[in-house]
Design a protein around this motif. Sequence first.
Motif, short mmCIF file in Angstrom:
data_model
loop_
_atom_site.label_atom_id
_atom_site.label_comp_id
_atom_site.label_asym_id
_atom_site.label_seq_id
_atom_site.Cartn_x
_atom_site.Cartn_y
_atom_site.Cartn_z
N ASP A 1 46.95 3.33 -115.31
CA ASP A 1 45.96 2.32 -115.70
C ASP A 1 45.80 1.21 -114.67
O ASP A 1 44.84 0.46 -114.70
N GLN A 2 46.78 1.10 -113.77
CA GLN A 2 46.81 -0.04 -112.86
C GLN A 2 45.71 -0.02 -111.79
O GLN A 2 45.11 -1.03 -111.47
N ARG A 3 45.48 1.15 -111.22
CA ARG A 3 44.58 1.25 -110.09
C ARG A 3 43.12 1.07 -110.51
O ARG A 3 42.66 1.74 -111.43
N ALA A 4 42.42 0.15 -109.84
CA ALA A 4 41.01 -0.08 -110.19
C ALA A 4 40.16 1.13 -109.81
O ALA A 4 40.36 1.73 -108.75
N VAL A 5 39.25 1.51 -110.68
CA VAL A 5 38.34 2.62 -110.37
C VAL A 5 36.92 2.16 -110.64
O VAL A 5 36.68 1.25 -111.42
N ARG A 6 35.97 2.75 -109.95
CA ARG A 6 34.57 2.42 -110.23
C ARG A 6 33.74 3.69 -110.16
O ARG A 6 34.08 4.65 -109.46
N ILE A 7 32.70 3.70 -110.94
CA ILE A 7 31.77 4.82 -110.93
C ILE A 7 30.41 4.26 -110.54
O ILE A 7 29.93 3.32 -111.16
N ARG A 8 29.85 4.76 -109.46
CA ARG A 8 28.58 4.19 -108.97
C ARG A 8 27.56 5.31 -108.80
O ARG A 8 27.92 6.49 -108.74
N THR A 9 26.32 4.94 -108.71
CA THR A 9 25.28 5.96 -108.61
C THR A 9 25.30 6.60 -107.23
O THR A 9 25.72 6.00 -106.25
N SER A 10 24.81 7.83 -107.18
CA SER A 10 24.81 8.58 -105.93
C SER A 10 23.70 9.62 -106.00
O SER A 10 22.82 9.54 -106.87
N PHE A 11 23.76 10.56 -105.09
CA PHE A 11 22.79 11.65 -105.15
C PHE A 11 23.42 12.98 -104.77
O PHE A 11 24.12 13.08 -103.77
N PHE A 12 23.17 14.00 -105.57
CA PHE A 12 23.46 15.39 -105.22
C PHE A 12 22.27 16.21 -105.69
O PHE A 12 21.70 15.93 -106.74
N PRO A 13 21.90 17.24 -104.93
CA PRO A 13 20.72 18.02 -105.31
C PRO A 13 20.90 18.74 -106.65
O PRO A 13 19.92 19.08 -107.31
N PHE A 14 22.15 18.99 -107.04
CA PHE A 14 22.38 19.80 -108.25
C PHE A 14 22.74 18.97 -109.47
O PHE A 14 23.07 19.53 -110.52
N THR A 15 22.73 17.63 -109.35
CA THR A 15 22.94 16.79 -110.53
C THR A 15 21.89 15.69 -110.58
O THR A 15 21.42 15.21 -109.54
N GLU A 16 21.53 15.29 -111.78
CA GLU A 16 20.54 14.23 -111.96
C GLU A 16 20.71 13.60 -113.34
O GLU A 16 20.51 14.29 -114.33
N PRO A 17 21.13 12.35 -113.46
CA PRO A 17 21.55 11.49 -112.36
C PRO A 17 22.90 11.91 -111.77
O PRO A 17 23.63 12.66 -112.38
N SER A 18 23.20 11.37 -110.59
CA SER A 18 24.46 11.66 -109.92
C SER A 18 25.30 10.38 -109.80
O SER A 18 24.74 9.29 -109.69
N VAL A 19 26.59 10.56 -109.84
CA VAL A 19 27.49 9.41 -109.67
C VAL A 19 28.62 9.80 -108.72
O VAL A 19 28.84 10.97 -108.43
N GLU A 20 29.31 8.76 -108.25
CA GLU A 20 30.50 9.01 -107.46
C GLU A 20 31.62 8.13 -108.00
O GLU A 20 31.37 6.99 -108.40
N ALA A 21 32.83 8.68 -108.00
CA ALA A 21 33.98 7.90 -108.48
C ALA A 21 34.79 7.44 -107.27
O ALA A 21 35.06 8.22 -106.37
N ASP A 22 35.14 6.17 -107.27
CA ASP A 22 35.97 5.61 -106.20
C ASP A 22 37.23 5.03 -106.81
O ASP A 22 37.22 4.54 -107.94
N VAL A 23 38.29 5.06 -106.04
CA VAL A 23 39.53 4.40 -106.45
C VAL A 23 39.86 3.37 -105.39
O VAL A 23 39.65 3.61 -104.19
#
Length: 331
Positions: A231-253
């Motif tokens: 639970d400690q490590r901050a994570v974020r999910i932000r918008t992105s683009f991939f041809p095979f998903t809509e909408p697309s997101v990316e997860a960062d740590v």
Amino acid sequence: MDAEALETEAQSAIASATTPGELDAARVRYLGRGSALKQALRGVRDREAGQVLNTVRSRLERALAERRTALDRSVLERSLAEERLDISLPGHEFRRGRLHPITQIRREVEEIFLGMGYEVVDGREVETVHYIFDQLNMGPGHVTRSPLHTFYLDDGVLLRTETSASQIRVMETRKPPVYMVSLGRVYRRDTPEPKRYPSFHQVEGLAVDRGITLADLKGTLQLLLRRLFGDQRAVRIRTSFFPFTEPSVEADVECFICGGAGCRVCEQEGWIEVGGAGLVDENVLRNVGYDPEEVSGFAFGWGLERIFMLRHGLPDIRLLWQNDLRLLEQF
Ligand code: PHE
């Protein structure tokens, strides 16, 4: 023939033999068929001379036998001394192998998804343009189709650049609902650097069912992030683009080196991407014969090396490919 002189000579040859071979040579020389003694015995005419020679012969035979016993014993004693085995000494320790860290992560991720009722499916490392690009809604102009980005083995045949083709292969062979993960190696024409290596591993996930929404994706990714990083490590999910998903997101740590401030490993971002995700593009659903009016789905593709690096603070992905036991034994 001087029997006495002969015996003296033979006795000293027998006494000075130090190996079974030398002793045998002395036997042949003094008691063999062609020896002077045997010849003399053969030609003997009177009883007395015969007796003398026979006595010499039996004394030499006894001497030979004694010398042989002595030599055999000393050979045995030497080998007992030299090859002595002290069974009270501690034995050699067997070096136990272990699973490579990436295999450990792979199994851990599989366990997490098996626990949620997903199926683990095998994919193919050698794929076709059809499954890697066409079916995944990547048009003819897509940049990763270029041989500068992708390793082609033949016309239309390549080393997969991502595990996403396994989504297609699964959907083509069954009707929804589908809940699956597929883990394995992928290949890209990248120059090795701290965060990139031309070969790495991904986990592909796919869920297709009635009424799947972005909230299901977010909940699943957050569960995965929490299970992997705590639970400690901050994570974020932000918008992105991939041809095979809509909408697309990316997860960062949050970057494990600088804690978010920006450094060489995170390329001054403060965050490290673990992978992409999104709702399965309607075109992809249609490509496999699913009806986007009836079902929807989410998919994600994350790098296993990234997960490992983020978790353990490994600053350079290349270390995972060097098979240095000093590193591998720590995990
Ligand atoms: N295939 C993408 C990649 O390799 C990741 C991804 C998988 C994104 C599934 C969205 C859905 O970068």
